[in-house]
Motif scaffolding. Structure first.
Motif, PDB file in Angstrom:
ATOM      1  N   UNK A   1      -3.840  -0.311 -11.579  1.00 33.15           N
ATOM      2  CA  UNK A   1      -4.976  -0.661 -10.726  1.00 33.15           C
ATOM      3  C   UNK A   1      -4.577  -1.654  -9.650  1.00 33.15           C
ATOM      4  N   UNK A   2      -3.672  -2.580 -10.012  1.00 31.63           N
ATOM      5  CA  UNK A   2      -3.298  -3.643  -9.087  1.00 31.63           C
ATOM      6  C   UNK A   2      -2.043  -3.328  -8.288  1.00 31.63           C
ATOM      7  N   UNK A   3      -1.293  -2.335  -8.704  1.00 33.28           N
ATOM      8  CA  UNK A   3       0.024  -2.118  -8.115  1.00 33.28           C
ATOM      9  C   UNK A   3       0.328  -0.636  -8.010  1.00 33.28           C
ATOM     10  N   UNK A   4       0.779  -0.233  -6.828  1.00 32.67           N
ATOM     11  CA  UNK A   4       1.222   1.149  -6.679  1.00 32.67           C
ATOM     12  C   UNK A   4       2.455   1.186  -5.796  1.00 32.67           C
ATOM     13  N   UNK A   5       3.172   2.298  -5.862  1.00 31.57           N
ATOM     14  CA  UNK A   5       4.425   2.464  -5.139  1.00 31.57           C
ATOM     15  C   UNK A   5       4.335   3.687  -4.234  1.00 31.57           C
ATOM     16  N   UNK A   6       4.892   3.536  -3.028  1.00 37.38           N
ATOM     17  CA  UNK A   6       4.984   4.677  -2.110  1.00 37.38           C
ATOM     18  C   UNK A   6       6.423   4.775  -1.615  1.00 37.38           C
ATOM     19  N   UNK A   7       6.845   5.988  -1.286  1.00 41.61           N
ATOM     20  CA  UNK A   7       8.211   6.208  -0.828  1.00 41.61           C
ATOM     21  C   UNK A   7       8.311   6.358   0.678  1.00 41.61           C
ATOM     22  N   UNK A   8       7.166   6.424   1.347  1.00 41.70           N
ATOM     23  CA  UNK A   8       7.172   6.534   2.814  1.00 41.70           C
ATOM     24  C   UNK A   8       5.888   5.923   3.351  1.00 41.70           C
ATOM     25  N   UNK A   9       5.969   5.385   4.546  1.00 42.30           N
ATOM     26  CA  UNK A   9       4.777   4.839   5.194  1.00 42.30           C
ATOM     27  C   UNK A   9       3.847   5.960   5.630  1.00 42.30           C
ATOM     28  N   UNK A  10       2.535   5.711   5.614  1.00 45.41           N
ATOM     29  CA  UNK A  10       1.625   6.701   6.188  1.00 45.41           C
ATOM     30  C   UNK A  10       1.896   6.846   7.689  1.00 45.41           C
ATOM     31  N   UNK A  11       1.641   7.990   8.263  1.00 47.39           N
ATOM     32  CA  UNK A  11       1.761   8.114   9.721  1.00 47.39           C
ATOM     33  C   UNK A  11       0.867   7.089  10.414  1.00 47.39           C
ATOM     34  N   UNK A  12       1.296   6.554  11.542  1.00 41.18           N
ATOM     35  CA  UNK A  12       0.498   5.517  12.220  1.00 41.18           C
ATOM     36  C   UNK A  12      -0.911   5.964  12.587  1.00 41.18           C
ATOM     37  N   UNK A  13      -1.095   7.258  12.831  1.00 42.27           N
ATOM     38  CA  UNK A  13      -2.416   7.729  13.246  1.00 42.27           C
ATOM     39  C   UNK A  13      -3.351   7.968  12.066  1.00 42.27           C
ATOM     40  N   UNK A  14      -2.892   7.692  10.852  1.00 41.47           N
ATOM     41  CA  UNK A  14      -3.757   7.743   9.685  1.00 41.47           C
ATOM     42  C   UNK A  14      -4.148   6.319   9.295  1.00 41.47           C
ATOM     43  N   UNK A  15      -5.311   6.151   8.636  1.00 43.65           N
ATOM     44  CA  UNK A  15      -5.743   4.794   8.270  1.00 43.65           C
ATOM     45  C   UNK A  15      -4.766   4.121   7.302  1.00 43.65           C
ATOM     46  N   UNK A  16      -4.413   2.876   7.607  1.00 39.23           N
ATOM     47  CA  UNK A  16      -3.629   2.037   6.697  1.00 39.23           C
ATOM     48  C   UNK A  16      -4.614   1.045   6.077  1.00 39.23           C
ATOM     49  N   UNK A  17      -4.797   1.057   4.779  1.00 39.03           N
ATOM     50  CA  UNK A  17      -5.853   0.251   4.153  1.00 39.03           C
ATOM     51  C   UNK A  17      -5.439  -1.180   3.824  1.00 39.03           C
ATOM     52  N   UNK A  18      -4.496  -1.729   4.578  1.00 39.99           N
ATOM     53  CA  UNK A  18      -3.918  -3.021   4.201  1.00 39.99           C
ATOM     54  C   UNK A  18      -4.513  -4.150   5.039  1.00 39.99           C
ATOM     55  N   UNK A  19      -4.734  -5.273   4.388  1.00 36.76           N
ATOM     56  CA  UNK A  19      -5.178  -6.462   5.108  1.00 36.76           C
ATOM     57  C   UNK A  19      -3.990  -7.188   5.736  1.00 36.76           C
ATOM     58  N   UNK A  20      -2.839  -7.099   5.082  1.00 39.49           N
ATOM     59  CA  UNK A  20      -1.648  -7.783   5.581  1.00 39.49           C
ATOM     60  C   UNK A  20      -0.404  -7.017   5.121  1.00 39.49           C
ATOM     61  N   UNK A  21       0.704  -7.279   5.815  1.00 39.94           N
ATOM     62  CA  UNK A  21       1.990  -6.675   5.478  1.00 39.94           C
ATOM     63  C   UNK A  21       3.015  -7.795   5.316  1.00 39.94           C
ATOM     64  N   UNK A  22       3.783  -7.719   4.241  1.00 34.26           N
ATOM     65  CA  UNK A  22       4.902  -8.634   4.020  1.00 34.26           C
ATOM     66  C   UNK A  22       6.174  -7.803   4.036  1.00 34.26           C
TER      67      UNK A  22
END
Length: 302
Positions: free
Chosen positions: A47-68
Motif C-alpha cells: 500500500x505504501x510502496x511500489x516499484x516501476x521499471x520505466x517512467x510514465x510518458x510525460x503526456x500522461x498524468x504523473x501522480x507525484x507531489x515531489x520527486x527525489x
C-alpha cells in the motif's frame, strides 16, 4: 498508513541512501514509488510502496507531489575509461532530463530534490567551502556541475533543490569497505592524510532530505555534509579509536592509482565542505562530530 498520503517518486531508491530514505518517507506517511532498472522478485509492492521499471510518458498524468532523484551509476564501479565516463554522465543526465520533461507536463509536482556531490568543488585545500564556492575543473566536478544544471531546467515549473552529498557513513555503504583493514589493525590515512574528508551520518542525510521536502530548508543548493569536516588522517584516527585499533599504516597514493586508475583521485584528494545553508536555516545535526557518528554506527549490530 492512509492511502491518501502524498506520493513521492524516488529514483535510486534501492541503494544504501535510497533504502534508508524510503523507510523514513513511509514512516512519515508518504507513499513511495521507486524507479528501478530491474524489478527483482524480492521487491514487493504494498500500500505504501511500489516499484516501476520505466517512467510514465510525460503526456500522461504523473501522480507525484515531489520527486527525489538519487539515480546514477556508482563512480567506483569501474575504471574511468572514456566509455565509462560517458556511462557515468548518461546514467545521471538522461534520466534527469526525462524527469524534467515529466515535471514540465505535470503542474502537480511541487518539488524536485536532485542529488549531487561535494565532488562539485574539485580538489581543494580551502578550510571551509560553502555553497557559494566555485566548481572544480576535474571530471567529477564537471559531472556534478552538469547534473545540477540539468535538474535546474525544471525551475520554470517547480522548486528545484540540489543536495551536494559528502561521504555517507552508516552500516553499509562506504564504511563497510573501510572497516576490514581497520578491524585488523592495518588501517590508516591515504597518503599524507591532509586532504579533506567531508562526511555525513546517514540519519542526518535522510533528515536533510525530509526537511527540504517539507519546505523547512529553502536554499537552492545544500551541502549535505556534517558541520565538522575532518582531514583524512583525523578520520582514520577516529575510526581506529572507535574500534580500539591502531590506525597508522598509510595507503600510498601510487598504489591506489595502480589499482583504481583515475577514480583514485576521489580518495587521494578532498575538500573541507561546510553545510552553511542548512545551518543558517537552523537544521539540527544529530551527529555533528566524527566521533559521535562512528560511535553510534559501530555500536549497531551488523
Amino acid at each position: 498508513m492512509s492511502d491518501s498520503g502524498p506520493q513521492i517518486l524516488l529514483t535510486g531508491g534501492t541503494g544504501f541512501v535510497g533504502s534508508h530514505l524510503t523507510s523514513a518517507l513511509i514512516d512519515q506517511g508518504y507513499r513511495v514509488t521507486i524507479l528501478t532498472r530491474k524489478k527483482r522478485k524480492k521487491y514487493k509492492d504494498s500500500e505504501a510502496l511500489r516499484y516501476i521499471e520505466a517512467l510514465p510518458p510525460p503526456d500522461q498524468p504523473w501522480p507525484f507531489e515531489a520527486i527525489i532523484n538519487l539515480a546514477g551509476e556508482n563512480l567506483f564501479a569501474r575504471r574511468w575509461t572514456d566509455k565509462q565516463k560517458q556511462r557515468l554522465r548518461e546514467s545521471r543526465l538522461q534520466l534527469t532530463n526525462q524527469l524534467v520533461d515529466g515535471i514540465r507536463a505535470n503542474s502537480n509536482i511541487k518539488r524536485l530534490l536532485s542529488a549531487s556531490a561535494i565532488g562539485y568543488y574539485g580538489a581543494s585545500d580551502s578550510p571551509a567551502l560553502n555553497e557559494s564556492a566555485p566548481p572544480g575543473e576535474d571530471f567529477a566536478a564537471h559531472l556534478c556541475r552538469d547534473w545540477e544544471a540539468c535538474a535546474r531546467q525544471a525551475e520554470d515549473a517547480t522548486t528545484v533543490q540540489c543536495l551536494r552529498i559528502g561521504v555517507v557513513l552508516g552500516r553499509g555503504g562506504a564504511l563497510n569497505n573501510l572497516l576490514p583493514p581497520f578491524q585488523l589493525g592495518l588501517g590508516g590515512p591515504i597518503g599524507f592524510g591532509k586532504q579533506g574528508f567531508s562526511w555525513i551520518h546517514i540519519d542526518d542525510l535522510v533528515a536533510l532530505f525530509l526537511a527540504c521536502l517539507r519546505g523547512e530548508i529553502k536554499a537552492e543548493v545544500i551541502n549535505a555534509t556534517a558541520p565538522q569536516p575532518v582531514s583524512n588522517r583525523d578520520f582514520a584516527k577516529a575510526l581506529g579509536r572507535t574500534l580500539h585499533r591502531p590506525a597508522i599504516i598509510p595507503m600510498p597514493p601510487l598504489a591506489l592509482r595502480l589499482i583504481l586508475g583515475e577514480v583514485s583521485a576521489l580518495l587521494t584528494t578532498g575538500q573541507f565542505v561546510i553545510p552553511e545553508a542548512a545551518l543558517q536555516e537552523d537544521f539540527q545535526f544529530r551527529f555533528p562530530t566524527i566521533d559521535d557518528a562512528l560511535s553510534e554506527i559501530l555500536a549497531q549490530p551488523e
